[in-house]
Write an enzyme that holds these catalytic residues in place. Structure first.
Site, PDB file in Angstrom:
ATOM      1  N   SER A   1      18.104  10.865  26.264  1.00 16.50           N
ATOM      2  CA  SER A   1      19.223  11.095  27.164  1.00 16.50           C
ATOM      3  C   SER A   1      19.797  12.516  27.116  1.00 16.50           C
ATOM      4  CB  SER A   1      20.349  10.114  26.819  1.00 16.50           C
ATOM      5  OG  SER A   1      20.887  10.411  25.537  1.00 16.50           O
TER       6      SER A   1
ATOM      7  N   LYS B   1      26.497  18.626  24.605  1.00 11.89           N
ATOM      8  CA  LYS B   1      26.212  17.446  25.432  1.00 11.89           C
ATOM      9  C   LYS B   1      27.519  16.797  25.873  1.00 11.89           C
ATOM     10  CE  LYS B   1      23.533  13.098  25.244  1.00 11.89           C
ATOM     11  NZ  LYS B   1      22.725  12.193  24.391  1.00 11.89           N
TER      12      LYS B   1
ATOM     13  N   SER C   1      16.986  10.231  21.644  1.00 10.91           N
ATOM     14  CA  SER C   1      17.604  11.035  22.706  1.00 10.91           C
ATOM     15  C   SER C   1      17.689  12.529  22.426  1.00 10.91           C
ATOM     16  CB  SER C   1      19.010  10.512  23.012  1.00 10.91           C
ATOM     17  OG  SER C   1      18.930   9.352  23.790  1.00 10.91           O
TER      18      SER C   1
END
Lengths: 97, 488, 489
Positions: free
Chosen positions: B155, B80, B179
């Site tokens: 997210s 990420k 997330s």
């Protein structure tokens, strides 16, 4: 907080150093008032005598011992990433106190 | 070998050990798959195939020399865009960090490298991890591979979508309020958030420091366990990291632990706002556990309805301070209109941050500001403790707690863009876990009639990862949801 | 109406550690710009602070030295404000629960003259907390440049109560505080290097009133003389305003050394809303009581306690104790010398007169300031010298010569006496002959002595000393001369 609170966006935006257009502020103001209204739920809870929870675990005395110097960055690490630099220092518009 | 990219870590580790494939082959398969599908999925913000292949080659050489490091050696793992990887961009999907390259590795990356993993690409996310749909990326909107019209969750939407689309063997995400688990549920993969402190946060760009945790996305519970074992541990660079307690040989333990367990079901998680198909699906999963001899206990988490307001106060307050360092001085975006110290800050930040980030900075600044601190922040910190106490009481009776991961399956893009409050409510089942610092995992539990994945959340006790994995693994092994892949 | 000033000080002291408060990057004054940074110092994305245990212990020691209570538990807060020298745009500090609570500092005001001890009193402290220094801005013509070397250096902020009423008290406080901090090895307190910085809060109130007036905060007071001048200027400024019927605006003011005036810093006024909250990255510190007791036991004697002891127990005068006690090294040198020869007055005189004179002579010769530890002398040198004089081995006069020699060479005084044959002569026969010669040769002096002028004897002693190269025992010489003059009558 029985009344629905209202954010003074100009004041808060200045504290947060965020430039926003009037349109942005107006839209944000309405949205934030909704959100703050939703936060009112919290006022119904009795929190007398409850210790605030700042950390997930109750741990003390986490530190570095010995005071032994570690590695440093060459100034170029900073100057390469900085928007503007000169003679190994970061340059910003003149700061007037 | 065309399906290497959909295999699990444990399968590939066995193949590598048997000499049936190489890390270069696996990495190339992932690179090729990404080249083929990422134009549709848009999971990656950037990739560096050359760098990944160099790491793969080094892995193969280690193995040839008889120095293979373990199950992760040679496995490509997507990262990420909020985790620092040395010499790779670290943009947090924000214009604010458009040109920023990290000069150091996050601790979790150091640990993955030590385990031989191939660090692969930068995965899209909501800007600074603020959002539940990955629509808040400043660069691109990631699609849910199961239905490209819908969002992948957020997210860590890029990390979840990349898994579903076969663009990595595993990925890392971060979970502040759901997330990892929410996008895992929406994309039909396994996603896990550890006990707070189990994995170092050093090198994770802070959103809300007291809630943030790094965690894995994987195809199976076992793979998630393997990744956890590699990454956990006390780190001298993170004062909030903590030495693990109890069983940490998760991958071995989940095969031995077979239950039956006492499983709690909080009624508060099945009320207003839940999609009927999701509700029916999770009830079916609970019935399955019952059929396996588990005792299902009705429990109550009475303060859980306050989790959303508490979360949005604590998280935005911390974020408003954490994001102050993005100021146009040392490394972030600097406005061309910066004329003095004030405009240097206001213009750079006004231009660099997107709407949701600004919204949260304003909210967080407000709740900390003079005259409001006690009413909002301090009160939220106290209610946070009540939420933790609810869980502690529940765990006196049960081994793990079962809930839906998300109240709804993936929704259409743009559907909630203008209604932040509705968006915030997508995290209603996941955020109390962050507030209490507990571990939780989302495992695929089926599909809606329209073919969108649904996830079951298993919440464990603090440091109770071994049991949590075992409970999730039992369900996964009895069903084939995790083996299904979308058509792209 | 008569007004009196109420003054409080906030003093920032850089704690002397090798590494920074929240990371292992080293610090030293004067290094090339941006060579003492790391990811944490620069506030790079993803970095986290870790406490420096040594800095915490040194700050606790500082607190104990200044009579503070050491908190059972102390915590860390973020102070949020934007400034280009602040890498995170928040400062890690201790707001709610500081490490050191309360405290009081004994101060000595200047006496009526340099040789006379002034009044002592106590100044109450509010707290001492730990925080981090920001980087350093240099303002150029059109731009400002930033060096982050200093960023993250551990700072102890000492906050007094508004407990002083004149610039003299503030100056006395700073001097005594600095002595104590240097004594305890917490900091070198060099104001030129920014190791000690002071802000002053000043307000006025009618004499006799116990209500505090509106205060102003004076910044940029980077020397003790600036502190004095700025406080005096501010008292005068506020007095004028009040006497004209005006009112004081609460504000921050910056002292300008060049003009000797201060001006309002309006930019600092707009945002005093620091949004403090507990830092989620740092865990609280629980001070182990046994360890606190150990730290307390390690403390040196406070300078004014030592001064009192020297005066009361050793009978030394203020003129000497004030010189000896200001410097821990010097006083320890003194006490060590007493172990060789327990003659406090003689030894104190050698140290405060001869030794310091020689040291300052070395410094004046262009070499850097010379301290006791850098000289070749040990306490045993001084002790032995005093001892052989008291034992009559050499005279005080010869002692001066021996001192100069041993300061230059580091040789022990008894060795010098031996080598140079400086032993005092006690040969009465030889000296008696010389004395008779002197008496015969100076009838005028003899007459004056007989008239009661004791000093006249010196004129007779001179030639004898000269002839014996100073080795005649002066006491014996005195007696002998007197005896011979009496006999001659």
């Amino acid at each position: 907080m029985s009344e629905t609170p209202h954010i003074d966006i100009d004041y808060v935006a200045n504290l947060a150093r965020l430039d926003m257009t009037d349109a942005e502020k107006a839209k944000l103001g309405t949205q934030l008032d909704d959100i703050l209204g939703y936060f009112d739920k919290l006022n119904a809870v009795d929190v007398d005598g409850v210790e605030p929870m700042a950390h997930a675990h109750r741990v003390f005395n986490v530190w570095r011992e010995g005071d032994q110097p570690g590695e440093t960055y060459a100034p170029e690490v900073l100057t390469k990433m900085a928007p503007e630099s000169r003679d190994n220092q970061v340059v910003v518009p003149k700061v007037v106190e | 070998m065309s399906d290497l990219h959909f295999k699990t870590i444990s399968e590939l580790a066995a193949m590598l050990a048997a000499g049936e494939t190489t890390s270069v082959e696996i990495t190339q398969a992932v690179i090729d798959r990404t080249a083929a599908v990422d134009a549709q999925v848009k999971a990656f913000l950037s990739t560096d195939a050359e760098d990944a292949l160099a790491q793969a080659k080094a892995s193969d050489e280690r193995r040839a020399a008889g120095e293979a490091l373990g199950p992760l050696d040679g496995i490509p793992i997507g990262i990420k865009d909020t985790l620092a990887v040395k010499d790779q961009p670290l943009r947090c999907a924000s214009k604010m960090l458009e040109n920023y390259v990290s000069p150091y590795d996050a601790t979790c990356i150091v640990k993955l490298r030590e385990a031989g993993a191939v660090i692969w690409g930068r995965l899209n996310m909501d800007e600074f991890a603020m959002g539940s749909s990955t629509e808040n990326s400043a660069y691109q909107t990631t699609a849910n591979p199961w239905n490209l019209e819908t969002i992948p969750g957020g997210s860590s939407g890029g990390s979840a979508a990349a898994m579903a689309a076969g663009e990595a063997i595993a990925t890392l995400g971060t979970d502040t309020g759901g997330s990892i688990r929410q996008p895992a549920a929406l994309c039909g993969v396994v996603g896990m958030k550890p006990t707070y402190g189990l994995i170092s946060r050093y090198g994770l760009v802070a959103f809300a420091s007291s809630l943030d945790q790094v965690g894995p996305f994987a195809r199976t519970v076992e793979d998630a366990a393997i990744l956890m074992e590699a990454m956990l541990g006390k780190d001298d660079l993170d004062s909030t990291s903590i030495a693990p307690q109890g069983e940490t040989n998760y991958a071995a333990a989940l095969k031995e632990k077979k239950g039956p367990w006492k499983l709690g079901v909080p009624q508060e998680f099945f009320g207003e706002g839940i999609d009927p198909e999701v509700k029916a699906n999770i009830e079916k999963a609970i019935d399955w556990y019952k059929s396996q001899g588990c005792e299902i206990v009705d429990i109550s988490l009475p303060h859980s309805e306050l989790a959303v307001p508490v979360y949005y106060i604590v998280a935005t307050a911390e974020a408003s301070s954490n994001l102050a360092r993005f100021d146009g001085v040392r490394y972030s975006h600097r406005s061309e209109e910066a004329k003095d110290a004030m405009t240097l800050f206001t213009k750079s930040r006004g231009e660099g941050f997107g709407d949701e980030v600004k919204r949260r900075i304003i909210l967080g600044t407000y709740v900390l500001s003079s005259g409001y601190y006690d009413a909002y922040y301090l009160r939220a910190q106290k209610v946070r403790r009540l939420i933790l106490s609810d869980f502690e009481k529940a765990f006196e009776q049960v081994d793990a707690i079962l809930t839906p991961t998300s109240p709804t399956p993936a929704f259409k893009r743009g559907e909630r863009a203008d209604d932040p409050l509705a968006m915030y409510l997508s995290d209603v089942y996941t955020i109390s876990v962050n507030l209490a610092g507990l571990p939780a995992i989302s495992v695929p539990s089926g599909f809606t009639k329209s073919g969108l994945p649904i996830g079951l959340q298993v919440i464990g006790k603090a440091f109770g990862e071994a049991d949590m994995f075992a409970v999730a693994n039992a369900f996964e092994k009895a069903h084939d949801y995790a083996q299904q892949t979308p058509t792209l | 109406m008569q007004y009196e000033a109420v003054i409080g000080l906030e003093i920032h002291v850089q704690i002397k550690t090798r590494t920074k408060m929240f990371t292992a990057a080293p610090y030293e004054y004067g290094a090339a710009p941006n060579t003492l940074t790391d990811a944490v110092v620069l506030g790079l994305p993803g970095t986290l602070p870790v406490l420096n245990h040594t800095a915490i212990e040194k700050c606790a020691k500082l607190g104990l030295m200044l009579g503070c209570e050491i908190a059972e538990v102390c915590k860390w807060d973020r102070k949020n404000y934007f400034y280009p020298d602040s890498p995170k745009n928040y400062q890690l500090t201790q707001n709610e629960e500081p490490l050191c609570i309360g405290g009081k500092v004994e101060i000595e005001l200047p006496g009526p003259s340099r040789n006379v001890e002034g009044e002592h009193r106590w100044v109450a402290l509010n707290r001492i907390h730990l925080e981090e220094d920001p980087g350093k801005l240099t303002h150029e013509a059109f731009e400002t440049v930033i060096d982050f070397n200093r960023a993250g250096v551990p700072l102890a902020e000492i906050v007094t109560e508004p407990d002083m009423s004149s610039s003299a008290e503030a100056v006395a406080f700073l001097n005594c505080l600095r002595n104590m901090i240097v004594y305890a090895g917490i900091s070198d307190c060099d104001m030129e290097k920014g190791q000690l910085r002071c802000d002053a809060n000043v307000s006025l109130r009618p004499v006799g009133s116990d209500k505090l007036g509106t205060r102003t905060e004076m910044k940029n007071l980077n020397s003790i003389s600036n502190v004095k001048a700025a406080i005096e200027y501010e008292i005068e400024r506020q007095t004028e305003i009040l006497e004209e019927g005006g009112s004081i605006t609460q504000e921050t003011r910056r002292w300008e050394v060049e003009s000797g005036t201060s001006f309002s810093l309006r930019s600092k006024e707009e945002a005093h809303d620091y949004r403090y909250f507990p830092d989620p990255d740092l865990m609280p510190v629980q001070m182990d009581r046994a360890r606190v007791a150990e730290l307390e036991a390690e403390l040196p004697e406070r300078p004014l306690d030592k001064q009192r002891r020297y005066q009361e127990e050793l009978g030394l005068p203020f003129t000497i104790t004030s010189v000896l006690c200001v410097d821990r090294e010097l006083s320890e040198f003194f006490e060590e010398a007493l172990k060789t020869h327990n003659a406090p007055k003689q030894i104190a005189n050698y140290i405060t007169n001869d030794l310091l004179r020689e040291l300052s002579a070395v410094s004046e010769h262009g070499e850097s300031a010379h301290s006791v530890s850098q000289s070749k002398l040990t306490p045993a040198h001084i002790g032995t010298l005093a001892k052989i004089i008291d034992e009559g081995v050499i005279s005080k006069q010869i002692g001066k010569e021996v001192f100069t020699e041993m300061f230059a060479t580091g040789e022990m005084p008894d060795a010098i006496v031996e080598k140079k044959g400086l032993k005092q002569s006690n040969d009465t026969g030889e000296i008696e002959a010389l004395c008779r010669e002197a008496i015969a040769g100076n009838a005028k002096a003899v007459g004056q002595f007989k008239d009661g002028n004791e000093k006249a004897l010196n004129a007779l002693k001179g030639p004898v000393m000269k002839a014996t190269k100073g080795k005649a025992n002066p006491k014996m010489l005195d007696e002998l001369l007197k005896k011979l003059i009496e006999e001659g009558e």
